[in-house]
Write an enzyme that holds these catalytic residues in place. Structure first.
Site, PDB file in Angstrom:
ATOM      1  N   TYR A   1     -27.891  14.372  -2.838  1.00  0.00           N
ATOM      2  CA  TYR A   1     -27.797  15.775  -3.276  1.00  0.00           C
ATOM      3  C   TYR A   1     -27.911  15.900  -4.786  1.00  0.00           C
ATOM      4  CZ  TYR A   1     -25.977  16.715   1.413  1.00  0.00           C
ATOM      5  OH  TYR A   1     -25.810  16.825   2.763  1.00  0.00           O
TER       6      TYR A   1
ATOM      7  N   ARG B   1      11.867  14.946 -11.886  1.00  0.00           N
ATOM      8  CA  ARG B   1      11.372  15.242 -10.541  1.00  0.00           C
ATOM      9  C   ARG B   1      12.617  15.467  -9.681  1.00  0.00           C
ATOM     10  NH1 ARG B   1       7.194  10.937  -7.934  1.00  0.00           N
ATOM     11  NH2 ARG B   1       9.093  10.131  -7.001  1.00  0.00           N
TER      12      ARG B   1
ATOM     13  N   ARG C   1      12.890  -0.988  -5.407  1.00  0.00           N
ATOM     14  CA  ARG C   1      12.059  -0.253  -4.435  1.00  0.00           C
ATOM     15  C   ARG C   1      10.598  -0.549  -4.742  1.00  0.00           C
ATOM     16  NH1 ARG C   1      15.189   3.506  -6.899  1.00  0.00           N
ATOM     17  NH2 ARG C   1      13.306   4.345  -7.867  1.00  0.00           N
TER      18      ARG C   1
ATOM     19  N   ASP D   1     -20.555  11.796   4.717  1.00  0.00           N
ATOM     20  CA  ASP D   1     -20.579  10.727   5.718  1.00  0.00           C
ATOM     21  C   ASP D   1     -21.185   9.433   5.218  1.00  0.00           C
ATOM     22  OD1 ASP D   1     -20.027  12.955   7.416  1.00  0.00           O
ATOM     23  OD2 ASP D   1     -22.184  13.299   7.570  1.00  0.00           O
TER      24      ASP D   1
ATOM     25  N   CYS E   1     -21.834  11.435  -0.419  1.00  0.00           N
ATOM     26  CA  CYS E   1     -21.918  12.522   0.571  1.00  0.00           C
ATOM     27  C   CYS E   1     -20.696  12.464   1.493  1.00  0.00           C
ATOM     28  CB  CYS E   1     -23.182  12.379   1.399  1.00  0.00           C
ATOM     29  SG  CYS E   1     -24.687  12.278   0.420  1.00  0.00           S
TER      30      CYS E   1
ATOM     31  N   HIS F   1      14.755   6.997 -10.730  1.00  0.00           N
ATOM     32  CA  HIS F   1      13.344   6.575 -10.692  1.00  0.00           C
ATOM     33  C   HIS F   1      12.758   6.709 -12.090  1.00  0.00           C
ATOM     34  CE1 HIS F   1       9.629   5.604  -8.754  1.00  0.00           C
ATOM     35  NE2 HIS F   1       9.143   6.817  -8.627  1.00  0.00           N
TER      36      HIS F   1
ATOM     37  N   LYS G   1       6.099   4.478   2.608  1.00  0.00           N
ATOM     38  CA  LYS G   1       5.746   5.899   2.747  1.00  0.00           C
ATOM     39  C   LYS G   1       4.224   6.070   2.823  1.00  0.00           C
ATOM     40  CE  LYS G   1       5.793   6.414  -2.280  1.00  0.00           C
ATOM     41  NZ  LYS G   1       6.512   6.951  -3.449  1.00  0.00           N
TER      42      LYS G   1
HETATM   43  C1  LIG Z   1       6.776   5.787  -4.242  1.00  0.00           C
HETATM   44  C2  LIG Z   1       8.071   5.470  -4.813  1.00  0.00           C
HETATM   45  C3  LIG Z   1       8.441   4.143  -5.109  1.00  0.00           C
HETATM   46  C4  LIG Z   1       7.472   2.996  -5.052  1.00  0.00           C
HETATM   47  O1  LIG Z   1       6.714   2.973  -6.251  1.00  0.00           O
HETATM   48  P1  LIG Z   1       5.668   1.799  -6.525  1.00  0.00           P
HETATM   49  O2  LIG Z   1       5.194   2.073  -7.905  1.00  0.00           O
HETATM   50  O3  LIG Z   1       4.591   1.949  -5.493  1.00  0.00           O
HETATM   51  O4  LIG Z   1       6.392   0.528  -6.374  1.00  0.00           O
HETATM   52  C5  LIG Z   1       9.741   3.889  -5.503  1.00  0.00           C
HETATM   53  N1  LIG Z   1      10.638   4.889  -5.614  1.00  0.00           N
HETATM   54  C6  LIG Z   1      10.303   6.179  -5.380  1.00  0.00           C
HETATM   55  C7  LIG Z   1      11.323   7.228  -5.545  1.00  0.00           C
HETATM   56  C8  LIG Z   1       9.012   6.521  -4.997  1.00  0.00           C
HETATM   57  O5  LIG Z   1       8.703   7.803  -4.788  1.00  0.00           O
END
Ligand SMILES: *Cc1c(COP(=O)(O)O)cnc(C)c1O
Length: 394
Positions: free
Chosen positions: A261, A129, A217, A310, A308, A161, A33
């Site tokens: 700055y 979430r 994942r 740039d 800055c 998750h 992602k």
């Molecule tokens: C981004 C994400 C992951 C990956 O997490 P990492 O800590 O980068 O391995 C896995 N599952 C879900 C639902 C995520 O949003």
């Protein structure tokens, strides 16, 4: 001549994916992602598949469409939609959707793609979430099973998750895993037999063998960054991203001269200062003003004054490297380089944010030292990387 650029080592990605897959001994879902955490989604996807990733995962449907447009034909999981999304084309493209609610299942049923959808069910086990809350599990699973019996979809997975996987001793980990097991039992009681049960992100995949289930994942660790920097685990990860620039200008400062700055920094003694042509538009955090370090021709040097839009200024300590000298903002450890993790600590953030936010006007270049040893000899970022690749040139 390159003003500033991102260089991504695909051999390092393959090394990490292969190493992690061997470590976990289960199905690898490589998370690509957010443009593969800033590393380039299509190129990383290909490298991950080459290294054995059975699945890829992205958040949004558009990211999944871009994977298919980039030529990927394998299993892909998505997990973030809003009401009213168009599902039919992604269903026909064989992409797995994730549903969080009965309402979302109803929308998928209404999409009428002409082929059964592939749906994974997400349960909220405590992250708070996405995902169905415990009070809804029975109804959610019953609707999922009914849709499966009606031929609207196949339930291909069930997942959740973790909130605190980078803190292995945090009690939330056990609580979430126990809740996940409860959800799996309820899903089974509803008649669901999903092939893929998964809970672990990078940190849990490495640190919590009991959380590996049928698949993991893995995002951050695939890019060679440490998902649990405060835990000793010795995984041989190789950072894939280097951000580099070339000095635009070198000048002398007298004691008492200030730079950038707000004149937040003043030279206490005569020194030399170099102009690095990348700034917050390229993703150098302003929060790193006066705190970040870079490598100039292999030597660690502090940035001075405010970042800055740039450009930023680097203290050369009286040395006078010529304009055009190589500056590594961050990259794999070695040769004076700061790492993305060093930058994250200097800025009070996480390495995820550092690599995902760099970009702006910088081009990104992919190198593959294993397969293309002649290419880019000046910037062979890690000559030792991925000597174990046994595939040879394509
Ligand atoms: C981004 C994400 C992951 C990956 O997490 P990492 O800590 O980068 O391995 C896995 N599952 C879900 C639902 C995520 O949003």
């Amino acid at each position: 001549m390159t003003r500033a650029e991102i260089v991504v080592d695909l051999a390092a990605i393959r090394h990490n994916v292969r190493l992690l897959r061997e470590l976990v001994g289960t199905t690898m879902i490589t998370v690509v992602k957010a443009d593969a955490y800033g590393h380039g989604m299509v190129e990383v996807a290909r490298a991950a598949r080459d290294a054995g990733a059975e699945w890829l995962a992205v958040a949004t449907l558009d990211e999944a469409r871009a994977l298919r447009a980039g030529g990927d034909t394998g299993p892909v999981l998505t997990w973030l939609t809003v009401p009213g999304e168009r599902y039919d084309d992604v269903v026909r493209a064989g992409i797995d959707l994730t549903a969080y609610s009965v309402a979302e299942l109803d929308e998928i049923a209404a999409a009428d793609a002409g082929v059964p959808a592939r749906v994974q069910l997400k349960v909220d086990t405590g992250l708070g979430r996405g995902g169905a809350i415990r009070a809804d599990w029975e109804r959610f699973f019953a609707r999922a099973r009914a849709g499966e019996e009606a031929g609207a979809w196949t339930v291909t997975g069930i997942w959740s998750h973790l909130a605190c996987a980078d803190e292995p001793d945090h009690p939330a980990n056990d609580a979430q895993q126990a809740a996940f097991d409860d959800a799996l039992a309820l899903a089974a009681a509803a008649g669901l037999r999903p092939a893929l049960r998964h809970l672990a992100n990078s940190a849990a995949a490495i640190l919590r063998p009991g959380a590996r289930y049928d698949a993991v994942r893995v995002g951050l660790a695939s890019y060679g960054l440490d998902p649990a920097p405060s835990v000793e685990h010795g995984t041989d990860l190789r950072p894939a991203m280097t951000v580099r620039a070339e000095l635009a200008l070198v000048k002398h400062l007298a004691a008492g001269d200030s730079v950038s700055y707000g004149h937040t920094w003043t030279a206490a003694a005569p020194t030399t200062i170099g102009l690095v042509p990348a700034g917050y538009a390229e993703g150098v955090p302003v929060a790193g003003s006066g705190r970040l370090e870079v490598a100039v021709d292999g030597t660690r040097r502090p940035l001075r004054g405010r970042v800055c839009m740039d450009q930023v200024l680097v203290d050369l300590g009286g040395d006078e490297p010529p304009a055009g000298t190589d500056v590594v903002l961050f990259g794999p450890p070695g040769e004076g380089r700061a790492t993305a993790q060093d930058w994250a600590e200097a800025c009070g953030t996480i390495s995820y944010e550092i690599v995902t936010r760099v970009g702006g006007r910088m081009p990104r270049r992919h190198v593959d030292p294993d397969r293309d040893p002649d290419r880019d000899p000046d910037h062979d970022l890690d000559p030792e990387s991925d000597r174990d690749d046994d595939r040879g040139p394509r």
